[in-house]
Design a protein around this motif. Structure first.
Motif, PDB file in Angstrom:
ATOM      1  N   ASP A 206      58.091  24.264  40.474  1.00  0.00           N
ATOM      2  CA  ASP A 206      58.482  25.620  40.069  1.00  0.00           C
ATOM      3  C   ASP A 206      57.765  26.038  38.790  1.00  0.00           C
ATOM      4  OD1 ASP A 206      60.070  25.934  42.229  1.00  0.00           O
ATOM      5  OD2 ASP A 206      61.986  25.627  41.180  1.00  0.00           O
ATOM      6  N   SER A 207      57.664  25.100  37.871  1.00  0.00           N
ATOM      7  CA  SER A 207      57.025  25.468  36.607  1.00  0.00           C
ATOM      8  C   SER A 207      55.511  25.603  36.790  1.00  0.00           C
ATOM      9  CB  SER A 207      57.437  24.493  35.507  1.00  0.00           C
ATOM     10  OG  SER A 207      56.385  23.724  35.067  1.00  0.00           O
ATOM     11  N   ARG A 208      54.923  24.777  37.660  1.00  0.00           N
ATOM     12  CA  ARG A 208      53.486  24.927  37.953  1.00  0.00           C
ATOM     13  C   ARG A 208      53.219  26.309  38.558  1.00  0.00           C
ATOM     14  NH1 ARG A 208      49.543  24.838  41.747  1.00  0.00           N
ATOM     15  NH2 ARG A 208      51.108  25.019  43.371  1.00  0.00           N
ATOM     16  N   VAL A 209      54.065  26.695  39.508  1.00  0.00           N
ATOM     17  CA  VAL A 209      53.871  27.976  40.207  1.00  0.00           C
ATOM     18  C   VAL A 209      54.106  29.151  39.248  1.00  0.00           C
ATOM     19  CG1 VAL A 209      54.776  29.440  42.070  1.00  0.00           C
ATOM     20  CG2 VAL A 209      54.395  27.000  42.476  1.00  0.00           C
ATOM     21  N   ALA A 210      55.122  29.010  38.384  1.00  0.00           N
ATOM     22  CA  ALA A 210      55.447  30.105  37.446  1.00  0.00           C
ATOM     23  C   ALA A 210      54.276  30.381  36.501  1.00  0.00           C
ATOM     24  CB  ALA A 210      56.697  29.752  36.649  1.00  0.00           C
ATOM     25  N   GLY A 211      53.530  29.341  36.144  1.00  0.00           N
ATOM     26  CA  GLY A 211      52.421  29.531  35.204  1.00  0.00           C
ATOM     27  C   GLY A 211      51.104  29.889  35.864  1.00  0.00           C
ATOM     28  N   ALA A 212      51.067  29.859  37.204  1.00  0.00           N
ATOM     29  CA  ALA A 212      49.793  30.065  37.909  1.00  0.00           C
ATOM     30  C   ALA A 212      49.174  31.452  37.653  1.00  0.00           C
ATOM     31  CB  ALA A 212      49.967  29.814  39.408  1.00  0.00           C
ATOM     32  N   PRO A 213      49.959  32.558  37.659  1.00  0.00           N
ATOM     33  CA  PRO A 213      49.328  33.866  37.427  1.00  0.00           C
ATOM     34  C   PRO A 213      48.579  33.928  36.090  1.00  0.00           C
ATOM     35  CG  PRO A 213      51.526  34.173  38.327  1.00  0.00           C
ATOM     36  CD  PRO A 213      51.381  32.704  38.026  1.00  0.00           C
ATOM     37  N   ALA A 214      49.149  33.334  35.045  1.00  0.00           N
ATOM     38  CA  ALA A 214      48.479  33.350  33.735  1.00  0.00           C
ATOM     39  C   ALA A 214      47.198  32.515  33.785  1.00  0.00           C
ATOM     40  CB  ALA A 214      49.417  32.814  32.662  1.00  0.00           C
ATOM     41  N   ARG A 215      47.269  31.353  34.448  1.00  0.00           N
ATOM     42  CA  ARG A 215      46.060  30.516  34.532  1.00  0.00           C
ATOM     43  C   ARG A 215      44.980  31.208  35.376  1.00  0.00           C
ATOM     44  NH1 ARG A 215      50.035  26.805  35.297  1.00  0.00           N
ATOM     45  NH2 ARG A 215      49.546  26.397  37.476  1.00  0.00           N
ATOM     46  N   LEU A 216      45.400  31.906  36.428  1.00  0.00           N
ATOM     47  CA  LEU A 216      44.436  32.655  37.254  1.00  0.00           C
ATOM     48  C   LEU A 216      43.725  33.714  36.404  1.00  0.00           C
ATOM     49  CD1 LEU A 216      46.574  33.168  40.493  1.00  0.00           C
ATOM     50  CD2 LEU A 216      44.306  32.103  40.459  1.00  0.00           C
ATOM     51  N   ASP A 217      44.501  34.448  35.598  1.00  0.00           N
ATOM     52  CA  ASP A 217      43.902  35.494  34.738  1.00  0.00           C
ATOM     53  C   ASP A 217      42.869  34.888  33.798  1.00  0.00           C
ATOM     54  OD1 ASP A 217      45.431  37.453  35.893  1.00  0.00           O
ATOM     55  OD2 ASP A 217      46.918  37.560  34.266  1.00  0.00           O
ATOM     56  N   ILE A 218      43.231  33.758  33.191  1.00  0.00           N
ATOM     57  CA  ILE A 218      42.336  33.135  32.195  1.00  0.00           C
ATOM     58  C   ILE A 218      41.054  32.625  32.864  1.00  0.00           C
ATOM     59  CG2 ILE A 218      42.109  31.175  30.604  1.00  0.00           C
ATOM     60  CD1 ILE A 218      45.168  31.591  30.006  1.00  0.00           C
ATOM     61  N   VAL A 219      41.195  31.960  34.017  1.00  0.00           N
ATOM     62  CA  VAL A 219      39.998  31.398  34.673  1.00  0.00           C
ATOM     63  C   VAL A 219      39.119  32.517  35.244  1.00  0.00           C
ATOM     64  CG1 VAL A 219      39.248  30.047  36.693  1.00  0.00           C
ATOM     65  CG2 VAL A 219      40.842  29.072  35.061  1.00  0.00           C
ATOM     66  N   ARG A 220      39.746  33.549  35.842  1.00  0.00           N
ATOM     67  CA  ARG A 220      38.959  34.689  36.353  1.00  0.00           C
ATOM     68  C   ARG A 220      38.121  35.305  35.238  1.00  0.00           C
ATOM     69  NH1 ARG A 220      42.662  38.125  36.894  1.00  0.00           N
ATOM     70  NH2 ARG A 220      43.615  37.216  38.761  1.00  0.00           N
ATOM     71  N   GLN A 221      38.781  35.535  34.075  1.00  0.00           N
ATOM     72  CA  GLN A 221      38.105  36.143  32.929  1.00  0.00           C
ATOM     73  C   GLN A 221      37.010  35.218  32.392  1.00  0.00           C
ATOM     74  OE1 GLN A 221      38.853  39.191  32.531  1.00  0.00           O
ATOM     75  NE2 GLN A 221      37.408  39.519  30.850  1.00  0.00           N
ATOM     76  N   ALA A 222      37.312  33.914  32.332  1.00  0.00           N
ATOM     77  CA  ALA A 222      36.324  32.948  31.817  1.00  0.00           C
ATOM     78  C   ALA A 222      35.096  32.908  32.721  1.00  0.00           C
ATOM     79  CB  ALA A 222      36.955  31.562  31.716  1.00  0.00           C
ATOM     80  N   ILE A 223      35.303  33.035  34.032  1.00  0.00           N
ATOM     81  CA  ILE A 223      34.166  33.066  34.960  1.00  0.00           C
ATOM     82  C   ILE A 223      33.361  34.344  34.717  1.00  0.00           C
ATOM     83  CG2 ILE A 223      33.517  33.354  37.411  1.00  0.00           C
ATOM     84  CD1 ILE A 223      35.856  31.427  38.098  1.00  0.00           C
ATOM     85  N   LEU A 224      34.063  35.484  34.623  1.00  0.00           N
ATOM     86  CA  LEU A 224      33.349  36.757  34.439  1.00  0.00           C
ATOM     87  C   LEU A 224      32.547  36.753  33.143  1.00  0.00           C
ATOM     88  CD1 LEU A 224      36.050  39.282  35.760  1.00  0.00           C
ATOM     89  CD2 LEU A 224      33.989  38.455  36.936  1.00  0.00           C
ATOM     90  N   GLU A 225      33.092  36.087  32.101  1.00  0.00           N
ATOM     91  CA  GLU A 225      32.415  36.056  30.784  1.00  0.00           C
ATOM     92  C   GLU A 225      31.553  34.810  30.604  1.00  0.00           C
ATOM     93  OE1 GLU A 225      35.587  36.404  27.952  1.00  0.00           O
ATOM     94  OE2 GLU A 225      36.077  38.461  28.565  1.00  0.00           O
TER      95      GLU A 225
END
Ligand code: PMV
Length: 328
Positions: A206-225
């Motif tokens: 549950d805690s892994r899933v709850a934090g996934a949207p934030a990790r997705l945002d960070i990795v997406r942005q890191a890839i774009l930059e």
């Protein structure tokens, strides 16, 4: 039915933010979104022929006749395509990987992405990337991410329509390499289809899933930059969290071997020494070491020297699943 045969080529992918657990096992709707990179040079080639004279579906995998669970899974997948196309012919499926089986490369990702394109085309359908990704998802969740090219995000969604993958950057956006350190080639005891059903038995899920949207945002942005430092720490954290869930499932799933941990520690040391390098691990003991392309000769050599590493494969970002025009 104008076209009866088609061939397609697909690359496997490696997830930077992992998919582990479904809200709907039948539709393979995941509990969280994921982000991956297709792996160029590694590929599955699949030919599908619908043939009215066949009494049942037939499958040839890497030159050998396949029966049992593998054929059943392919047949069930073909049923989705037959329903969509309104046909009932059985099919002959021939599929070949150019990378070793059990090498820690998710062959189901490229297998079902190639099968989705070859089968729908042979059935006379012409689907856009999102629709093809939805269909591929029915065979294997990660296959949805091998349909579009380059760096890809699978939107978890909540039903068949909303759960599909799309490209967030093309293959030439960022010169990263995946050096896959092979620790074991033996077949894993618990495959990912079964593993997904066990994910909710871990209290950490549950805690892994709850934090996934934030990790997705960070990795997406890191890839774009192209921000390797941010990318590296989040990719390792996400992989560690998935393995923490696996290890605390009932029964526990422990995929690591001693050499797996040795590689993880070496990679951390190399990063502290200034190399752009990080690790991520799927449902097996082999380690995907992501590094900048200009450092990958060095990384590949250093990985090969770690005791327990039998081979190191290397892949750059790969393109989308596509038809093989010149296939016989
Ligand atoms: O697509 P599946 O059912 O083989 O699941 C893939 C699961 C992991 O490889 C462990 C993670 C991922 O996102 O690829």
């Amino acid at each position: 039915m104008p076209t009866v045969q088609a061939s397609a080529i697909s690359h496997p992918n490696i997830a930077f933010i992992k998919y582990w657990g479904n809200v709907d096992h039948n539709l393979r709707i995941p509990v969280n979104g994921s982000i991956s990179m297709n792996l160029a040079g590694l590929e599955t080639r699949t030919t599908v022929t619908f043939d009215a004279s066949l009494q049942s579906d037939q499958l040839t995998l890497n030159g050998s006749n396949a029966n049992g669970a593998a054929l059943e899974r392919v047949s069930a997948f073909l049923d989705h395509v037959r329903t969509l196309a309104g046909i009932n012919q059985c099919a002959r499926v021939t599929s070949k990987n150019n990378f070793p089986a059990g090498a820690g490369i998710a062959s189901s990702s490229s297998a079902f992405a190639a099968l989705a394109l070859a089968a729908t085309t042979a059935a006379g359908l012409s689907l856009d990337t999102a629709e093809l990704s939805r269909i591929a998802r029915r065979g294997s969740g990660s296959a949805s991410r091998s349909v579009p090219g380059g760096f890809v995000e699978w939107h978890a969604g909540s039903d068949h329509e909303t759960s599909f993958a799309e490209s967030i950057a093309p293959a030439d956006h960022w010169a990263l390499n995946d050096c896959v350190a092979i620790v074991s080639k033996s077949h894993k005891e618990t495959g990912s289809t079964e593993g997904h059903t066990m994910a909710p038995t871990s209290s950490l899920q549950d805690s892994r899933v709850a934090g996934a949207p934030a990790r997705l945002d960070i990795v997406r942005q890191a890839i774009l930059e192209r921000d390797f430092g941010t990318f590296a720490s989040m990719v390792e954290l996400d992989s560690n969290m998935m393995h923490a869930v696996m290890m605390t499932s009932q029964p526990p799933l422990i995929y690591w071997q001693p050499a797996t941990l040795a590689i993880m520690q070496a990679v951390g040391q190399w990063r502290r020494e200034g190399l752009d390098v990080c690790y991520t691990i799927d449902a097996g003991p082999n380690v995907h070491v992501i590094c900048s392309a200009d450092q990958s000769d060095t990384v590949q050599k250093m990985l090969a020297e770690i005791p327990g590493v039998s081979d190191v494969l290397r892949a750059s970002p790969g393109g989308p699943t596509h038809l093989q025009k010149d296939a016989a």
